[in-house]
Design a protein around this motif. Sequence first.
Motif, PDB file in Angstrom:
ATOM      1  N   SER A 194      -1.795  18.000  31.798  1.00  0.00           N
ATOM      2  CA  SER A 194      -2.047  18.048  30.359  1.00  0.00           C
ATOM      3  C   SER A 194      -1.891  16.662  29.743  1.00  0.00           C
ATOM      4  CB  SER A 194      -1.095  19.032  29.669  1.00  0.00           C
ATOM      5  OG  SER A 194       0.205  18.496  29.593  1.00  0.00           O
ATOM      6  N   THR A 195      -2.673  16.408  28.701  1.00  0.00           N
ATOM      7  CA  THR A 195      -2.624  15.101  28.027  1.00  0.00           C
ATOM      8  C   THR A 195      -1.249  14.832  27.458  1.00  0.00           C
ATOM      9  OG1 THR A 195      -4.969  15.272  27.475  1.00  0.00           O
ATOM     10  CG2 THR A 195      -3.667  13.692  26.209  1.00  0.00           C
ATOM     11  N   ILE A 196      -0.652  15.838  26.820  1.00  0.00           N
ATOM     12  CA  ILE A 196       0.664  15.650  26.186  1.00  0.00           C
ATOM     13  C   ILE A 196       1.700  15.281  27.241  1.00  0.00           C
ATOM     14  CG2 ILE A 196       2.443  16.714  24.747  1.00  0.00           C
ATOM     15  CD1 ILE A 196       0.357  18.643  23.720  1.00  0.00           C
ATOM     16  N   ARG A 197       1.676  15.945  28.394  1.00  0.00           N
ATOM     17  CA  ARG A 197       2.628  15.645  29.470  1.00  0.00           C
ATOM     18  C   ARG A 197       2.465  14.197  29.931  1.00  0.00           C
ATOM     19  NH1 ARG A 197       4.715  18.273  34.104  1.00  0.00           N
ATOM     20  NH2 ARG A 197       5.815  16.691  35.325  1.00  0.00           N
ATOM     21  N   LYS A 198       1.214  13.756  30.098  1.00  0.00           N
ATOM     22  CA  LYS A 198       0.985  12.381  30.545  1.00  0.00           C
ATOM     23  C   LYS A 198       1.484  11.368  29.522  1.00  0.00           C
ATOM     24  CE  LYS A 198      -3.052  13.576  33.361  1.00  0.00           C
ATOM     25  NZ  LYS A 198      -4.526  13.474  33.507  1.00  0.00           N
ATOM     26  N   VAL A 199       1.262  11.666  28.238  1.00  0.00           N
ATOM     27  CA  VAL A 199       1.731  10.767  27.184  1.00  0.00           C
ATOM     28  C   VAL A 199       3.250  10.693  27.187  1.00  0.00           C
ATOM     29  CG1 VAL A 199       1.902  10.443  24.684  1.00  0.00           C
ATOM     30  CG2 VAL A 199      -0.293  11.043  25.711  1.00  0.00           C
ATOM     31  N   ILE A 200       3.907  11.854  27.297  1.00  0.00           N
ATOM     32  CA  ILE A 200       5.375  11.884  27.316  1.00  0.00           C
ATOM     33  C   ILE A 200       5.906  11.091  28.508  1.00  0.00           C
ATOM     34  CG2 ILE A 200       7.388  13.384  27.671  1.00  0.00           C
ATOM     35  CD1 ILE A 200       5.966  15.515  26.008  1.00  0.00           C
ATOM     36  N   ASP A 201       5.309  11.270  29.673  1.00  0.00           N
ATOM     37  CA  ASP A 201       5.755  10.528  30.864  1.00  0.00           C
ATOM     38  C   ASP A 201       5.589   9.020  30.673  1.00  0.00           C
ATOM     39  OD1 ASP A 201       6.445  12.856  32.095  1.00  0.00           O
ATOM     40  OD2 ASP A 201       4.748  12.916  33.480  1.00  0.00           O
ATOM     41  N   GLN A 202       4.478   8.605  30.058  1.00  0.00           N
ATOM     42  CA  GLN A 202       4.259   7.174  29.799  1.00  0.00           C
ATOM     43  C   GLN A 202       5.321   6.615  28.864  1.00  0.00           C
ATOM     44  OE1 GLN A 202       0.266   7.056  28.291  1.00  0.00           O
ATOM     45  NE2 GLN A 202      -0.683   7.454  30.272  1.00  0.00           N
ATOM     46  N   VAL A 203       5.642   7.394  27.804  1.00  0.00           N
ATOM     47  CA  VAL A 203       6.635   6.936  26.831  1.00  0.00           C
ATOM     48  C   VAL A 203       8.012   6.844  27.484  1.00  0.00           C
ATOM     49  CG1 VAL A 203       7.813   7.509  24.684  1.00  0.00           C
ATOM     50  CG2 VAL A 203       5.345   7.830  24.856  1.00  0.00           C
ATOM     51  N   LEU A 204       8.376   7.835  28.275  1.00  0.00           N
ATOM     52  CA  LEU A 204       9.677   7.815  28.958  1.00  0.00           C
ATOM     53  C   LEU A 204       9.771   6.629  29.910  1.00  0.00           C
ATOM     54  CD1 LEU A 204      10.141  11.625  29.789  1.00  0.00           C
ATOM     55  CD2 LEU A 204      11.270  10.320  27.985  1.00  0.00           C
ATOM     56  N   THR A 205       8.676   6.343  30.599  1.00  0.00           N
ATOM     57  CA  THR A 205       8.667   5.202  31.527  1.00  0.00           C
ATOM     58  C   THR A 205       8.889   3.895  30.776  1.00  0.00           C
ATOM     59  OG1 THR A 205       7.188   6.379  33.043  1.00  0.00           O
ATOM     60  CG2 THR A 205       7.304   3.978  33.249  1.00  0.00           C
ATOM     61  N   ARG A 206       8.259   3.770  29.590  1.00  0.00           N
ATOM     62  CA  ARG A 206       8.459   2.556  28.780  1.00  0.00           C
ATOM     63  C   ARG A 206       9.913   2.433  28.331  1.00  0.00           C
ATOM     64  NH1 ARG A 206       3.319   3.761  26.381  1.00  0.00           N
ATOM     65  NH2 ARG A 206       4.341   4.628  24.535  1.00  0.00           N
ATOM     66  N   CYS A 207      10.599   3.550  28.222  1.00  0.00           N
ATOM     67  CA  CYS A 207      12.023   3.537  27.835  1.00  0.00           C
ATOM     68  C   CYS A 207      12.940   3.408  29.052  1.00  0.00           C
ATOM     69  CB  CYS A 207      12.367   4.809  27.064  1.00  0.00           C
ATOM     70  SG  CYS A 207      11.574   4.921  25.452  1.00  0.00           S
ATOM     71  N   GLU A 208      12.342   3.015  30.185  1.00  0.00           N
ATOM     72  CA  GLU A 208      13.084   2.783  31.437  1.00  0.00           C
ATOM     73  C   GLU A 208      13.751   4.053  31.943  1.00  0.00           C
ATOM     74  OE1 GLU A 208      15.711  -0.499  30.846  1.00  0.00           O
ATOM     75  OE2 GLU A 208      14.093  -1.939  30.547  1.00  0.00           O
ATOM     76  N   ILE A 209      13.082   5.185  31.744  1.00  0.00           N
ATOM     77  CA  ILE A 209      13.519   6.450  32.317  1.00  0.00           C
ATOM     78  C   ILE A 209      12.581   6.764  33.469  1.00  0.00           C
ATOM     79  CG2 ILE A 209      13.756   8.936  31.920  1.00  0.00           C
ATOM     80  CD1 ILE A 209      14.414   8.226  28.976  1.00  0.00           C
ATOM     81  N   ASP A 210      13.145   6.922  34.681  1.00  0.00           N
ATOM     82  CA  ASP A 210      12.345   7.156  35.879  1.00  0.00           C
ATOM     83  C   ASP A 210      11.941   8.626  35.918  1.00  0.00           C
ATOM     84  OD1 ASP A 210      11.150   7.288  38.321  1.00  0.00           O
ATOM     85  OD2 ASP A 210      12.803   6.369  39.442  1.00  0.00           O
ATOM     86  N   THR A 211      10.702   8.915  35.505  1.00  0.00           N
ATOM     87  CA  THR A 211      10.255  10.316  35.440  1.00  0.00           C
ATOM     88  C   THR A 211      10.190  10.972  36.825  1.00  0.00           C
ATOM     89  OG1 THR A 211       7.944   9.565  35.489  1.00  0.00           O
ATOM     90  CG2 THR A 211       8.941   9.930  33.332  1.00  0.00           C
ATOM     91  N   ARG A 212      10.105  10.163  37.888  1.00  0.00           N
ATOM     92  CA  ARG A 212      10.072  10.733  39.238  1.00  0.00           C
ATOM     93  C   ARG A 212      11.411  11.339  39.623  1.00  0.00           C
ATOM     94  NH1 ARG A 212       8.110   5.343  42.080  1.00  0.00           N
ATOM     95  NH2 ARG A 212       9.812   4.681  40.700  1.00  0.00           N
ATOM     96  N   ARG A 213      12.484  10.884  38.962  1.00  0.00           N
ATOM     97  CA  ARG A 213      13.821  11.406  39.275  1.00  0.00           C
ATOM     98  C   ARG A 213      14.187  12.616  38.417  1.00  0.00           C
ATOM     99  NH1 ARG A 213      18.099   6.729  38.901  1.00  0.00           N
ATOM    100  NH2 ARG A 213      19.437   8.494  39.542  1.00  0.00           N
TER     101      ARG A 213
END
Length: 336
Positions: free
Chosen positions: A206-225
């Motif tokens: 989903s687009t919203i999920r991808k956007v949220i993951d991008q934002v979290l990554t920019r905040c130095e949150i490792d979405t893979r973990r």
Amino acid sequence: MSDLPFTLDQLRILKAIAAEGSFKRAADSLYVSQPAVSLQVQNLERQLDVPLFDRGGRRAQLTEAGHLLLSYGEKILTLCQETCRAIEDLQNLQGGTLIVGASQTTGTYLLPQMIGLFRQKYPDVAVQLHVHSTRRTAWSVANGQVDLAIIGGEVPAELQESLEVIPYAEDELALILPVFHPFAKLDTIQRDDLYKLQFIALDSQSTIRKVIDQVLTRCEIDTRRLKIEMELNSIEAIKNAVQSGLGAAFVSLSAIAKELQMDVLHCTPIEGVVVKRTLWLIFNPNRYRSKAAEAFSKEVLPQFATPGWNQEVLKVPPLVTEVEEDVRDRSISTQA
């Protein structure tokens, strides 16, 4: 060619069949009988002297000529709608129609507030809200089917040159927890605490999920973990799941105003981290902008925008200025 080989009704029928996939469903959507639809298609094919549908399969499939006619037909019908709206504006500035688009989150939680405010001042204006994916919404704006839209995702690359894409507001993404979760008793949690939680998220495509993951990554949150225990297909379903104690989630702050007020969800700050995304305002500067859309842009949009938002970017002359000038010139000439 003195007479056109098709009518607007035939183009509407062609568009309906292509959208619905069958003559019967198209007839139902247009509130006419199936024999009437079939007759119009037969007449259209005879007038054009080409087959428009491949009748070999169960689903109504357009031929190459059918696709070509549909492509031009949609443009013709859109221009007809713009013409009617332009004439309506000239006749009655207090009426008219406003068509606003939005992606899923903004359309569900932000736009209803904006439209409510607009309707208080302009109760005679008919307002339509089209909520779809960011991609579909952007195409609707580009094609003139929507006046303007507010989206949270990225405009397709092929449309970025034809649309005005303007940073409009910042949407904070909040970490929500069940009110009885141990972390809900803390004033803040640490970034590493996120990796101890079980998360509920939207579908990974989903687009919203991808956007949220991008934002979290920019905040130095490792979405893979992050431990994604469950994927659901709506924000409302996610809120209900979190409320029931099934996990944590990141959702737009605008989506949980009622739940926070009722104290059925807990919003937990992360120390040193503010997760925000940009909401974008998009419109097509080469399409006609109705008086209703101008009023919405001037009087409602600034009230929900980020402070310092540049409203001047919206001052684009309508496409039909030449038509209006011609009408005024005729009026002046008549009066003289």
